[in-house]
Design a protein around this motif. Structure first.
Motif, PDB file in Angstrom:
ATOM      1  N   TYR A 113       1.112  -1.554   0.465  1.00 32.02           N
ATOM      2  CA  TYR A 113       0.161   0.191  -0.260  1.00 32.02           C
ATOM      3  C   TYR A 113       0.995   0.984  -0.167  1.00 32.02           C
ATOM      4  CZ  TYR A 113      -3.660   3.533   1.780  1.00 32.02           C
ATOM      5  OH  TYR A 113      -3.572   4.737   1.717  1.00 32.02           O
ATOM      6  N   TRP A 114       1.635   1.626   0.260  1.00 35.17           N
ATOM      7  CA  TRP A 114       2.120   2.616   1.312  1.00 35.17           C
ATOM      8  C   TRP A 114       4.043   2.800  -0.525  1.00 35.17           C
ATOM      9  CZ3 TRP A 114       0.908   6.271   3.661  1.00 35.17           C
ATOM     10  CH2 TRP A 114       0.014   5.870   5.283  1.00 35.17           C
ATOM     11  N   MET A 115       4.337   1.941  -0.852  1.00 30.18           N
ATOM     12  CA  MET A 115       5.339   0.991  -1.678  1.00 30.18           C
ATOM     13  C   MET A 115       4.356   1.661  -2.633  1.00 30.18           C
ATOM     14  SD  MET A 115       5.787  -1.494  -4.368  1.00 30.18           S
ATOM     15  CE  MET A 115       4.804  -1.519  -4.706  1.00 30.18           C
ATOM     16  N   HIS A 116       3.245   1.637  -2.880  1.00 27.88           N
ATOM     17  CA  HIS A 116       2.121   1.512  -4.233  1.00 27.88           C
ATOM     18  C   HIS A 116       1.800   3.159  -4.538  1.00 27.88           C
ATOM     19  CE1 HIS A 116      -1.513   0.079  -7.142  1.00 27.88           C
ATOM     20  NE2 HIS A 116      -0.346   1.578  -7.294  1.00 27.88           N
ATOM     21  N   ARG A 117       1.733   4.019  -3.363  1.00 25.47           N
ATOM     22  CA  ARG A 117       1.689   4.956  -3.600  1.00 25.47           C
ATOM     23  C   ARG A 117       2.183   6.073  -3.613  1.00 25.47           C
ATOM     24  NH1 ARG A 117      -2.260   7.410   1.644  1.00 25.47           N
ATOM     25  NH2 ARG A 117      -1.724   9.766   0.614  1.00 25.47           N
ATOM     26  N   LEU A 118       3.759   5.586  -2.827  1.00 28.63           N
ATOM     27  CA  LEU A 118       4.965   6.756  -3.255  1.00 28.63           C
ATOM     28  C   LEU A 118       5.474   6.531  -4.676  1.00 28.63           C
ATOM     29  CD1 LEU A 118       7.209   8.227  -2.012  1.00 28.63           C
ATOM     30  CD2 LEU A 118       8.470   5.698  -2.270  1.00 28.63           C
ATOM     31  N   LEU A 119       5.220   5.180  -5.265  1.00 30.94           N
ATOM     32  CA  LEU A 119       5.362   5.559  -6.810  1.00 30.94           C
ATOM     33  C   LEU A 119       4.448   6.062  -7.915  1.00 30.94           C
ATOM     34  CD1 LEU A 119       5.992   0.941  -7.379  1.00 30.94           C
ATOM     35  CD2 LEU A 119       7.303   3.618  -6.983  1.00 30.94           C
ATOM     36  N   LYS A 220      -5.966   6.431 -10.008  1.00 27.94           N
ATOM     37  CA  LYS A 220      -5.951   7.037  -7.951  1.00 27.94           C
ATOM     38  C   LYS A 220      -6.911   6.033  -7.838  1.00 27.94           C
ATOM     39  CE  LYS A 220      -4.415  11.450  -9.586  1.00 27.94           C
ATOM     40  NZ  LYS A 220      -4.296  13.482  -9.251  1.00 27.94           N
ATOM     41  N   GLY A 221      -5.949   6.132  -6.709  1.00 28.02           N
ATOM     42  CA  GLY A 221      -7.068   5.076  -4.874  1.00 28.02           C
ATOM     43  C   GLY A 221      -6.788   4.072  -5.608  1.00 28.02           C
ATOM     44  N   ASN A 222      -7.835   3.557  -4.784  1.00 26.89           N
ATOM     45  CA  ASN A 222      -7.820   1.298  -5.117  1.00 26.89           C
ATOM     46  C   ASN A 222      -6.246   0.918  -4.722  1.00 26.89           C
ATOM     47  OD1 ASN A 222     -10.121   2.046  -4.036  1.00 26.89           O
ATOM     48  ND2 ASN A 222     -10.886   0.616  -6.304  1.00 26.89           N
ATOM     49  N   TYR A 223      -5.517   1.517  -2.895  1.00 27.29           N
ATOM     50  CA  TYR A 223      -3.805   1.225  -3.438  1.00 27.29           C
ATOM     51  C   TYR A 223      -3.577  -0.089  -2.819  1.00 27.29           C
ATOM     52  CZ  TYR A 223      -3.292   5.986  -4.440  1.00 27.29           C
ATOM     53  OH  TYR A 223      -2.847   7.225  -5.526  1.00 27.29           O
ATOM     54  N   GLY A 224      -4.662  -1.112  -1.600  1.00 23.69           N
ATOM     55  CA  GLY A 224      -4.587  -1.598  -1.328  1.00 23.69           C
ATOM     56  C   GLY A 224      -4.261  -3.199  -1.888  1.00 23.69           C
ATOM     57  N   TYR A 226      -3.779  -6.367  -0.936  1.00 24.81           N
ATOM     58  CA  TYR A 226      -5.285  -7.649  -0.581  1.00 24.81           C
ATOM     59  C   TYR A 226      -7.315  -7.144   0.075  1.00 24.81           C
ATOM     60  CZ  TYR A 226      -0.891  -9.799  -1.205  1.00 24.81           C
ATOM     61  OH  TYR A 226       0.053 -10.933  -1.937  1.00 24.81           O
ATOM     62  N   PHE A 227      -6.132  -6.148   0.892  1.00 27.86           N
ATOM     63  CA  PHE A 227      -7.384  -6.009   2.154  1.00 27.86           C
ATOM     64  C   PHE A 227      -7.923  -4.396   1.901  1.00 27.86           C
ATOM     65  CE2 PHE A 227      -4.261  -8.614   3.818  1.00 27.86           C
ATOM     66  CZ  PHE A 227      -5.010  -9.608   4.353  1.00 27.86           C
ATOM     67  N   ARG A 228      -9.274  -3.703   1.428  1.00 22.55           N
ATOM     68  CA  ARG A 228      -9.472  -2.567   1.664  1.00 22.55           C
ATOM     69  C   ARG A 228      -9.479  -1.756   2.810  1.00 22.55           C
ATOM     70  NH1 ARG A 228     -15.870  -2.965   0.632  1.00 22.55           N
ATOM     71  NH2 ARG A 228     -15.405  -0.680   0.346  1.00 22.55           N
ATOM     72  N   ILE A 229      -8.032  -2.496   4.015  1.00 25.81           N
ATOM     73  CA  ILE A 229      -8.472  -2.222   5.484  1.00 25.81           C
ATOM     74  C   ILE A 229      -7.753  -0.021   5.041  1.00 25.81           C
ATOM     75  CG2 ILE A 229      -6.995  -2.454   7.256  1.00 25.81           C
ATOM     76  CD1 ILE A 229      -8.061  -4.864   7.280  1.00 25.81           C
ATOM     77  N   TRP A 230      -6.711  -0.692   4.645  1.00 28.07           N
ATOM     78  CA  TRP A 230      -5.307   1.277   4.543  1.00 28.07           C
ATOM     79  C   TRP A 230      -6.063   1.996   4.047  1.00 28.07           C
ATOM     80  CZ3 TRP A 230      -2.669   2.332   7.996  1.00 28.07           C
ATOM     81  CH2 TRP A 230      -1.273   1.129   8.267  1.00 28.07           C
ATOM     82  N   ASP A 231      -7.456   1.531   2.477  1.00 26.37           N
ATOM     83  CA  ASP A 231      -7.645   2.618   2.020  1.00 26.37           C
ATOM     84  C   ASP A 231      -8.430   2.887   2.540  1.00 26.37           C
ATOM     85  OD1 ASP A 231      -6.449   2.634  -1.022  1.00 26.37           O
ATOM     86  OD2 ASP A 231      -7.080   0.514  -1.165  1.00 26.37           O
ATOM     87  N   ARG A 232      -9.326   2.213   3.493  1.00 22.67           N
ATOM     88  CA  ARG A 232     -10.192   2.875   3.718  1.00 22.67           C
ATOM     89  C   ARG A 232     -10.439   4.050   4.800  1.00 22.67           C
ATOM     90  NH1 ARG A 232     -15.360  -2.096   4.974  1.00 22.67           N
ATOM     91  NH2 ARG A 232     -16.489   0.713   5.051  1.00 22.67           N
ATOM     92  N   MET A 233      -8.965   3.030   5.835  1.00 24.77           N
ATOM     93  CA  MET A 233      -8.515   3.706   6.861  1.00 24.77           C
ATOM     94  C   MET A 233      -8.058   5.007   6.124  1.00 24.77           C
ATOM     95  SD  MET A 233      -6.296   1.207   9.091  1.00 24.77           S
ATOM     96  CE  MET A 233      -5.276   2.544  10.215  1.00 24.77           C
ATOM     97  N   MET A 234      -7.500   5.629   5.461  1.00 27.88           N
ATOM     98  CA  MET A 234      -6.088   6.773   4.637  1.00 27.88           C
ATOM     99  C   MET A 234      -7.511   7.274   3.910  1.00 27.88           C
ATOM    100  SD  MET A 234      -3.748   6.088   6.806  1.00 27.88           S
ATOM    101  CE  MET A 234      -3.179   7.525   6.233  1.00 27.88           C
ATOM    102  N   GLY A 235      -8.392   7.213   3.291  1.00 28.22           N
ATOM    103  CA  GLY A 235      -9.948   7.907   2.399  1.00 28.22           C
ATOM    104  C   GLY A 235      -9.189   7.612   1.205  1.00 28.22           C
TER     105      GLY A 235
END
Length: 268
Positions: A113-119, A220-224, A226-235
């Protein structure tokens, strides 16, 4: 050195066979044998092009080589001493293999999730991640289609996993196979989740093919992973995701959209 080269060739060969098997079988089924019959399952109606597929396979083989080199470095070089990879399967209870597999997938999802957002940062996107996003309408072949620099960042997830968790080679194999199968599903271009899945707790947690397909079509969006958790937490979950999933469910099963069902329930 000879042992390392032989190990690299062996792991690359096995990984390439896995890629062509687990990506090839669903591609043949969904794109060649039954595209008309499974048309209601298709997320985007435009077909994958031959040019796209050739590009995706080429980059996927490069990524597979990178992943193989990273695995060999962690298992067959002095770097092994800094990991928690254990050779004897009885060093831990057999049930721990399943626990380690689940934990490794959770670590991978967080890392991704965080690597994907960074890229997706404007200074890195064109340099690396754009290769993957050339597939705006993904197919199973897209799963490993990365720029070589992105392949390095993708493959390095194995480093924190084997440093943090005791991992038997069997567990590492299960991790790579499970992750790849889920990755193929995310890029399948078809939604195959059963009808009942929409109304379970799992829908609130797990990603779907529609979820990742929106990322490819909207960028943009939906960076996770396997899970939706980080996307939902981080908006960062795409605002149209649930609506798009319900539209496809209606298309697949010829049923009333979920929103209309909910309105009818409230009216009663």
């Amino acid at each position: 050195m000879e042992k390392i080269i032989e190990a690299t060739i062996s792991i690359f060969s096995i990984s390439a066979i896995r890629y062509f098997t687990f990506a090839g079988i669903p591609f043949v089924l969904f794109y060649l044998l039954m595209p008309a019959k499974l048309g209601k399952f298709k997320i985007q109606q435009k077909p994958a092009t031959k040019k796209d597929i050739i590009r995706e396979v080429w980059h996927s083989m490069q990524s597979t080589l990178v992943f193989s080199i990273i695995a060999v470095a962690l298992v067959f070089t002095p770097l092994h001493q800094y990991t928690r990879i254990y050779a004897h399967i009885n060093d831990f209870p057999i049930w721990y293999i399943g626990v380690a597999l689940v934990l490794s997938l959770i670590i991978h999802d967080t890392y991704f999730y965080w690597m994907h957002r960074l890229l997706h940062h404007k200074k890195l996107f064109k340099l690396t991640h754009l290769v993957h996003h050339k597939s705006t309408n993904p197919s199973p072949w897209t799963s490993y289609s990365f720029h070589i620099l992105e392949a390095v960042t993708e493959g390095l997830v194995l480093v924190p996993i084997v440093i943090l968790l005791p991992m038997h080679p069997v567990t590492i194999l299960l991790f790579t196979v499970t992750g790849f199968i889920i990755n193929v599903y995310g890029h399948l271009g078809y939604e195959i989740m059963p009808k009942w899945f929409r109304f379970t707790w799992a829908f609130e947690i797990l990603n779907t093919s529609v979820h990742h397909n929106l990322h490819h079509s909207k960028f943009k969006g939906n960076y996770g992973l396997y899970f939706r958790i980080w996307d939902r937490m981080m908006g960062t979950e795409h605002s149209d995701y649930v609506k798009e999933y319900d539209r496809l469910q209606d298309q697949r099963f010829n049923q009333k959209p979920v929103e209309e069902k909910n309105q009818n329930v409230q009216a009663v």
